[in-house]
Design an enzyme around this catalytic site. Structure first.
Site, PDB file in Angstrom:
ATOM      1  N   ASN A 135       0.808  -1.230   0.000  1.00  0.00           N
ATOM      2  CA  ASN A 135       0.000   0.000   0.000  1.00  0.00           C
ATOM      3  C   ASN A 135       0.839   1.277   0.000  1.00  0.00           C
ATOM      4  O   ASN A 135       0.410   2.304  -0.538  1.00  0.00           O
ATOM      5  CB  ASN A 135      -1.009   0.008   1.156  1.00  0.00           C
ATOM      6  CG  ASN A 135      -0.376  -0.151   2.518  1.00  0.00           C
ATOM      7  OD1 ASN A 135       0.707  -0.704   2.663  1.00  0.00           O
ATOM      8  ND2 ASN A 135      -1.071   0.329   3.542  1.00  0.00           N
ATOM      9  N   LYS A 158      11.597  -8.641   1.575  1.00  0.00           N
ATOM     10  CA  LYS A 158      10.600  -9.469   0.922  1.00  0.00           C
ATOM     11  C   LYS A 158       9.385  -8.547   0.745  1.00  0.00           C
ATOM     12  O   LYS A 158       8.616  -8.330   1.682  1.00  0.00           O
ATOM     13  CB  LYS A 158      10.246 -10.696   1.768  1.00  0.00           C
ATOM     14  CG  LYS A 158       9.399 -11.747   1.025  1.00  0.00           C
ATOM     15  CD  LYS A 158       7.972 -11.295   0.834  1.00  0.00           C
ATOM     16  CE  LYS A 158       7.143 -12.297   0.077  1.00  0.00           C
ATOM     17  NZ  LYS A 158       5.924 -11.681  -0.497  1.00  0.00           N
ATOM     18  N   ALA A 160       5.778  -7.108  -1.092  1.00  0.00           N
ATOM     19  CA  ALA A 160       4.521  -7.716  -1.532  1.00  0.00           C
ATOM     20  C   ALA A 160       4.655  -8.183  -2.976  1.00  0.00           C
ATOM     21  O   ALA A 160       5.280  -7.517  -3.814  1.00  0.00           O
ATOM     22  CB  ALA A 160       3.384  -6.715  -1.399  1.00  0.00           C
ATOM     23  N   SER A 161       4.038  -9.302  -3.279  1.00  0.00           N
ATOM     24  CA  SER A 161       4.228  -9.930  -4.584  1.00  0.00           C
ATOM     25  C   SER A 161       3.641  -9.135  -5.738  1.00  0.00           C
ATOM     26  O   SER A 161       4.039  -9.336  -6.892  1.00  0.00           O
ATOM     27  CB  SER A 161       3.619 -11.339  -4.572  1.00  0.00           C
ATOM     28  OG  SER A 161       4.298 -12.165  -3.657  1.00  0.00           O
ATOM     29  N   SER A 211      -0.911  -7.884   7.355  1.00  0.00           N
ATOM     30  CA  SER A 211      -2.141  -8.360   7.971  1.00  0.00           C
ATOM     31  C   SER A 211      -1.863  -9.022   9.315  1.00  0.00           C
ATOM     32  O   SER A 211      -0.731  -9.424   9.624  1.00  0.00           O
ATOM     33  CB  SER A 211      -2.838  -9.357   7.053  1.00  0.00           C
ATOM     34  OG  SER A 211      -2.088 -10.551   6.961  1.00  0.00           O
ATOM     35  N   GLU A 232       3.778  -4.257  12.613  1.00  0.00           N
ATOM     36  CA  GLU A 232       2.780  -3.196  12.427  1.00  0.00           C
ATOM     37  C   GLU A 232       1.688  -3.815  11.584  1.00  0.00           C
ATOM     38  O   GLU A 232       1.856  -4.055  10.391  1.00  0.00           O
ATOM     39  CB  GLU A 232       3.416  -1.983  11.740  1.00  0.00           C
ATOM     40  CG  GLU A 232       2.542  -0.735  11.807  1.00  0.00           C
ATOM     41  CD  GLU A 232       1.683  -0.532  10.570  1.00  0.00           C
ATOM     42  OE1 GLU A 232       0.508  -0.977  10.614  1.00  0.00           O
ATOM     43  OE2 GLU A 232       2.171   0.022   9.583  1.00  0.00           O
ATOM     44  N   LEU A 233       0.549  -4.081  12.226  1.00  0.00           N
ATOM     45  CA  LEU A 233      -0.499  -4.864  11.594  1.00  0.00           C
ATOM     46  C   LEU A 233      -1.705  -3.987  11.269  1.00  0.00           C
ATOM     47  O   LEU A 233      -1.571  -2.814  10.979  1.00  0.00           O
ATOM     48  CB  LEU A 233      -0.867  -6.052  12.494  1.00  0.00           C
ATOM     49  CG  LEU A 233       0.339  -6.896  12.941  1.00  0.00           C
ATOM     50  CD1 LEU A 233      -0.093  -8.022  13.866  1.00  0.00           C
ATOM     51  CD2 LEU A 233       1.107  -7.439  11.745  1.00  0.00           C
ATOM     52  N   CYS A 266      -3.484   1.461   6.934  1.00  0.00           N
ATOM     53  CA  CYS A 266      -3.732   0.926   8.276  1.00  0.00           C
ATOM     54  C   CYS A 266      -4.142   2.026   9.245  1.00  0.00           C
ATOM     55  O   CYS A 266      -4.964   1.807  10.137  1.00  0.00           O
ATOM     56  CB  CYS A 266      -2.479   0.227   8.796  1.00  0.00           C
ATOM     57  SG  CYS A 266      -1.997  -1.226   7.869  1.00  0.00           S
TER      58      CYS A 266
END
Length: 458
Positions: A135, A158, A160-161, A211, A232-233, A266
């Site tokens: 995001n 790593k 986000a895909s 998430s 940080e979710l 978030c």
């Protein structure tokens, strides 16, 4: 195996990128491990020079990088370019303040512990893994990378895909700026491969933004390996409006808070909790401003709201709204998927909510606002604290005692008074409850991935 850039505005595949296999992944971990040992022997002055150079690269490429962000995940172009500039600013901040944040702290009276001198100091850990979301594909990475590198750590990313091009940008950025080769390496791997990377003894710690499910998985792996983690979710931030507030300003800011980044943030205000004395006035203004938003191609500077980043994300949001409506919620505006290509969802306000609806407890990651009527300050606090999340919050009131009461009692990592939540490099950022633990940004953020060493000298 490949990763794809799927343009959320059109649904078309733009770019395919080959994943790293096991051998390539291990080679990159080894490069980072070698670089970490080199970085540990460099000075703050050297690292600051390189970090400023990396910031200059970002600034010089802001327009092109902004367009790449918009094509990969759909945010309005002006917000994408602003994200790049904000990231460059954070790099310069840590370049200028890292030495101060990690300075030795002497014990004022070492004699009380029987020493001639005693102090604490901060030392780098080594290689730190970052599992980052789509995001804010530049900002989220920089707010880890800048403090980690300035502390003398090496980083593995790593990403986000669905943002492989942003991920590849970081694979060379810091080396281009002068950092030793391998100081920051991208791993083009799937989520199922994170466990092997984090379990590698050369990787000392992990930070994840994502998430709740992803956080639970990564924290478990880190725990099994006795490694530090920062999470940080999700968030379902309350935006509380009391009778003394400037209602017109609160309503305008509420819309901006909810639809920024197409509602995929978030820390965005998601639950708008309004005192009954000003509920009608606020609701009327809120609906009017949301109704006036322009939805369309995010590369068009006149557009306010672009598509959601993925088809799955759009469908998940649609299911939350449909569930609420089926159980009696009222749609004040929106509530539908616009015709045409792409992963769009109309800006939406839901009212008449109750605990049977999923939207009351789950995070709405898109341009959907939940509107609640509160009978009192105590009722507003009850609604605000009823979720399992505790990232940030916003309180609109001009009464000092009321402000202080909410500040003390809100379950949140931050409280913004008469303003929307924004992350600043000068302020620590993070949550409580199921929004995670640990802090990013400010001095606290750079210290998370350091060894705080106590030294006692006879």
């Amino acid at each position: 195996m490949t990763l794809a850039t799927i343009n959320p505005t059109t649904g078309a595949t733009e770019v395919l990128v080959k994943r790293h296999d096991r051998v390539e992944t291990l080679e990159r971990i080894d490069e980072a491990d070698v670089a970490a040992r080199k970085l540990r022997s460099t000075t703050f002055e050297q690292r600051a020079r390189w970090m400023h150079a990396a910031a200059d690269i970002l600034t010089d490429q802001a327009e092109g990088l902004g367009e790449l962000i918009t094509v990969e995940m759909g945010k309005p172009i002006q917000q994408s370019v602003a994200e790049v500039h904000k990231s460059a600013k954070a790099m310069r901040f840590y370049a200028d303040h890292a030495e101060e944040f990690l300075a030795e702290v002497p014990l004022e009276d070492p004699a009380v512990v029987g020493a001639s001198r005693a102090w604490t100091c901060y030392e780098s850990l080594g290689v730190v893994l970052a599992v980052m979301p789509w995001n804010y594909p530049i900002w989220q990475v920089v707010r880890f990378a800048a403090p980690a590198l300035m502390a003398g750590n090496a980083g593995l990313l790593k990403h986000a895909s669905n943002v492989p091009q942003a991920a590849l940008f970081f694979d060379t950025l810091f080396e281009r700026a002068g950092f030793p080769g391998g100081s920051f390496r991208t791993l083009l791997i799937g989520g199922s491969e994170v466990a092997d990377v984090l379990s590698d003894p050369r990787v000392k710690a992990v930070t994840l933004t994502g998430s709740e499910a992803a956080g639970r998985s990564v924290a478990s792996i880190a725990g099994d390996n006795i490694k530090k983690s920062v999470l940080e979710l999700g968030g379902s931030d309350p935006f509380i409006v009391m009778p003394s507030a400037d209602i017109a300003s609160a309503a305008v800011t509420a819309v901006r808070a909810r639809i920024s980044n197409n509602g995929q943030s978030c820390i965005a205000g998601k639950r708008f909790i309004v005192h009954t004395d000003v509920y009608e006035e606020f609701a009327e203004a809120f609906v009017a401003h949301m109704s006036a938003l322009v939805v369309g191609d995010p590369l068009d500077p006149s557009v306010d709201v672009g598509p959601l980043a993925t088809r799955g994300g759009r469908d998940d949001l649609m299911e939350l709204v449909d569930d609420a409506v089926a159980k009696g919620a009222e749609v004040l505006v929106g509530g539908y998927v616009p015709e045409g290509d792409g992963f769009f969802y109309a800006p939406t306000i839901l009212a008449g909510l109750d605990g049977s609806m999923r939207v009351v407890q789950e995070e709405t990651f898109g341009p959907v606002a939940s509107l609640y009527r509160a009978e009192s300050a105590e009722d507003a606090l009850r609604i605000a604290n009823q979720t399992s999340f505790g990232l940030s919050s916003s309180v609109w009131s001009t009464e000092p005692e009321e402000q202080s009461w909410f500040l003390r009692n809100l379950d949140a990592g931050a409280v913004f008074i008469n303003g929307m939540t924004v992350s600043y490099q000068e302020l620590p950022f993070g949550g409580i409850k199921r929004s995670g633990y640990g802090r990013e940004l400010a001095a606290d953020g750079i210290r998370e991935f350091c060894n705080l060493k106590t030294v006692w000298k006879a």
